[in-house]
Scaffold this motif. Structure first.
Motif, PDB file in Angstrom:
ATOM      1  N   LEU A 183       0.824  -1.204   0.000  1.00  0.00           N
ATOM      2  CA  LEU A 183       0.000   0.000   0.000  1.00  0.00           C
ATOM      3  C   LEU A 183       0.863   1.261   0.000  1.00  0.00           C
ATOM      4  O   LEU A 183       0.614   2.207  -0.755  1.00  0.00           O
ATOM      5  CB  LEU A 183      -0.932   0.004   1.217  1.00  0.00           C
ATOM      6  CG  LEU A 183      -1.808   1.234   1.382  1.00  0.00           C
ATOM      7  CD1 LEU A 183      -2.814   1.327   0.239  1.00  0.00           C
ATOM      8  CD2 LEU A 183      -2.519   1.196   2.714  1.00  0.00           C
ATOM      9  N   LEU A 184       1.886   1.265   0.826  1.00  0.00           N
ATOM     10  CA  LEU A 184       2.785   2.426   0.874  1.00  0.00           C
ATOM     11  C   LEU A 184       3.502   2.627  -0.462  1.00  0.00           C
ATOM     12  O   LEU A 184       3.705   3.753  -0.899  1.00  0.00           O
ATOM     13  CB  LEU A 184       3.809   2.260   1.997  1.00  0.00           C
ATOM     14  CG  LEU A 184       3.271   2.387   3.406  1.00  0.00           C
ATOM     15  CD1 LEU A 184       4.310   1.918   4.422  1.00  0.00           C
ATOM     16  CD2 LEU A 184       2.843   3.813   3.696  1.00  0.00           C
ATOM     17  N   LEU A 185       3.872   1.533  -1.105  1.00  0.00           N
ATOM     18  CA  LEU A 185       4.627   1.631  -2.352  1.00  0.00           C
ATOM     19  C   LEU A 185       3.753   1.986  -3.550  1.00  0.00           C
ATOM     20  O   LEU A 185       4.185   2.731  -4.434  1.00  0.00           O
ATOM     21  CB  LEU A 185       5.372   0.319  -2.629  1.00  0.00           C
ATOM     22  CG  LEU A 185       6.416  -0.087  -1.599  1.00  0.00           C
ATOM     23  CD1 LEU A 185       7.056  -1.405  -1.989  1.00  0.00           C
ATOM     24  CD2 LEU A 185       7.450   0.990  -1.401  1.00  0.00           C
ATOM     25  N   SER A 205      11.399  12.265  -8.763  1.00  0.00           N
ATOM     26  CA  SER A 205      10.263  13.091  -8.358  1.00  0.00           C
ATOM     27  C   SER A 205      10.248  13.387  -6.863  1.00  0.00           C
ATOM     28  O   SER A 205       9.727  14.407  -6.438  1.00  0.00           O
ATOM     29  CB  SER A 205       8.950  12.420  -8.762  1.00  0.00           C
ATOM     30  OG  SER A 205       8.795  11.203  -8.081  1.00  0.00           O
ATOM     31  N   LEU A 206      10.827  12.516  -6.074  1.00  0.00           N
ATOM     32  CA  LEU A 206      10.757  12.706  -4.629  1.00  0.00           C
ATOM     33  C   LEU A 206      11.846  13.629  -4.094  1.00  0.00           C
ATOM     34  O   LEU A 206      11.588  14.504  -3.295  1.00  0.00           O
ATOM     35  CB  LEU A 206      10.841  11.356  -3.914  1.00  0.00           C
ATOM     36  CG  LEU A 206       9.661  10.446  -4.129  1.00  0.00           C
ATOM     37  CD1 LEU A 206       9.929   9.108  -3.479  1.00  0.00           C
ATOM     38  CD2 LEU A 206       8.401  11.054  -3.577  1.00  0.00           C
ATOM     39  N   VAL A 241       4.129   7.244  -4.212  1.00  0.00           N
ATOM     40  CA  VAL A 241       3.897   7.832  -5.534  1.00  0.00           C
ATOM     41  C   VAL A 241       2.729   8.815  -5.550  1.00  0.00           C
ATOM     42  O   VAL A 241       2.349   9.304  -6.611  1.00  0.00           O
ATOM     43  CB  VAL A 241       3.684   6.724  -6.594  1.00  0.00           C
ATOM     44  CG1 VAL A 241       4.931   5.880  -6.736  1.00  0.00           C
ATOM     45  CG2 VAL A 241       2.477   5.873  -6.260  1.00  0.00           C
ATOM     46  N   SER A 242       2.176   9.139  -4.393  1.00  0.00           N
ATOM     47  CA  SER A 242       1.052  10.067  -4.315  1.00  0.00           C
ATOM     48  C   SER A 242       1.428  11.442  -4.847  1.00  0.00           C
ATOM     49  O   SER A 242       2.573  11.887  -4.721  1.00  0.00           O
ATOM     50  CB  SER A 242       0.586  10.198  -2.857  1.00  0.00           C
ATOM     51  OG  SER A 242      -0.423  11.186  -2.753  1.00  0.00           O
ATOM     52  N   LYS A 243       0.465  12.124  -5.420  1.00  0.00           N
ATOM     53  CA  LYS A 243       0.686  13.487  -5.897  1.00  0.00           C
ATOM     54  C   LYS A 243       0.646  14.490  -4.748  1.00  0.00           C
ATOM     55  O   LYS A 243       1.059  15.629  -4.897  1.00  0.00           O
ATOM     56  CB  LYS A 243      -0.367  13.851  -6.936  1.00  0.00           C
ATOM     57  CG  LYS A 243      -0.245  13.052  -8.213  1.00  0.00           C
ATOM     58  CD  LYS A 243      -1.291  13.494  -9.197  1.00  0.00           C
ATOM     59  CE  LYS A 243      -1.458  12.685 -10.385  1.00  0.00           C
ATOM     60  NZ  LYS A 243      -0.667  12.136 -11.233  1.00  0.00           N
ATOM     61  N   VAL A 244       0.150  14.053  -3.584  1.00  0.00           N
ATOM     62  CA  VAL A 244       0.051  14.924  -2.413  1.00  0.00           C
ATOM     63  C   VAL A 244       1.355  14.849  -1.621  1.00  0.00           C
ATOM     64  O   VAL A 244       1.750  13.783  -1.156  1.00  0.00           O
ATOM     65  CB  VAL A 244      -1.151  14.514  -1.530  1.00  0.00           C
ATOM     66  CG1 VAL A 244      -1.255  15.418  -0.314  1.00  0.00           C
ATOM     67  CG2 VAL A 244      -2.445  14.541  -2.344  1.00  0.00           C
ATOM     68  N   LYS A 287       5.566  12.344   1.911  1.00  0.00           N
ATOM     69  CA  LYS A 287       6.504  12.476   3.030  1.00  0.00           C
ATOM     70  C   LYS A 287       6.179  11.496   4.147  1.00  0.00           C
ATOM     71  O   LYS A 287       7.079  10.864   4.706  1.00  0.00           O
ATOM     72  CB  LYS A 287       6.486  13.906   3.563  1.00  0.00           C
ATOM     73  CG  LYS A 287       7.193  14.874   2.669  1.00  0.00           C
ATOM     74  CD  LYS A 287       7.181  16.266   3.267  1.00  0.00           C
ATOM     75  CE  LYS A 287       7.900  17.246   2.364  1.00  0.00           C
ATOM     76  NZ  LYS A 287       7.919  18.589   2.923  1.00  0.00           N
ATOM     77  N   ALA A 288       4.897  11.374   4.490  1.00  0.00           N
ATOM     78  CA  ALA A 288       4.495  10.432   5.537  1.00  0.00           C
ATOM     79  C   ALA A 288       4.846   9.004   5.133  1.00  0.00           C
ATOM     80  O   ALA A 288       5.345   8.227   5.948  1.00  0.00           O
ATOM     81  CB  ALA A 288       3.002  10.556   5.822  1.00  0.00           C
TER      82      ALA A 288
END
Length: 115
Positions: free
Chosen positions: A47-49, A96-97, A54-57, A62-63
């Motif tokens: 789920l995290l991956l 991107s990160l 990859v979330s746009k938020v 960061k979380a």
């Protein structure tokens, strides 16, 4: 955590902290059985991956990076079945990160596979 209403965001952040704390304890092999840590890792890490890192938020990214970093520290051998997907996700997300947390997780993973 990314709602327009501040009260909803605040509640989401509190829920995230509570779920993170529980998840970290469940995945930490120093406080949980390895089999239980692996089961918890099987649920949370994908789920995290796939959604978090990859979330746009920005706050969610960061979380997620923070949680993955802490998971990598405490999961020990429970994280091994997920190393390949974790490394691939981090490599794909690097540009991107641009977060120091991600670089730290990568180094931790490389060190854990060397042992």
């Amino acid at each position: 955590m990314d709602d327009i209403k501040e009260t909803v965001r605040t509640s989401g952040e509190r829920l995230c902290r509570a779920v993170t704390s529980l998840t970290l304890r469940l995945c930490d092999i120093s406080v949980s059985e390895i089999s239980d840590a692996r089961k918890a890792m099987d649920i949370v890490l994908p789920l995290l991956l796939t959604d978090g890192i990859v979330s746009k938020v920005n706050d969610i990214r960061k979380a997620s990076i923070t949680i993955v970093t802490k998971l990598a520290k405490g999961a020990g051998v429970a994280i091994r079945p997920h190393l390949s997907e974790l490394v691939v996700c981090m490599l794909q997300s690097l540009s991107s990160l641009e977060d120091q947390g991600l670089n730290y997780v990568e180094v931790c993973l490389i060190m854990s596979t060397a042992h």
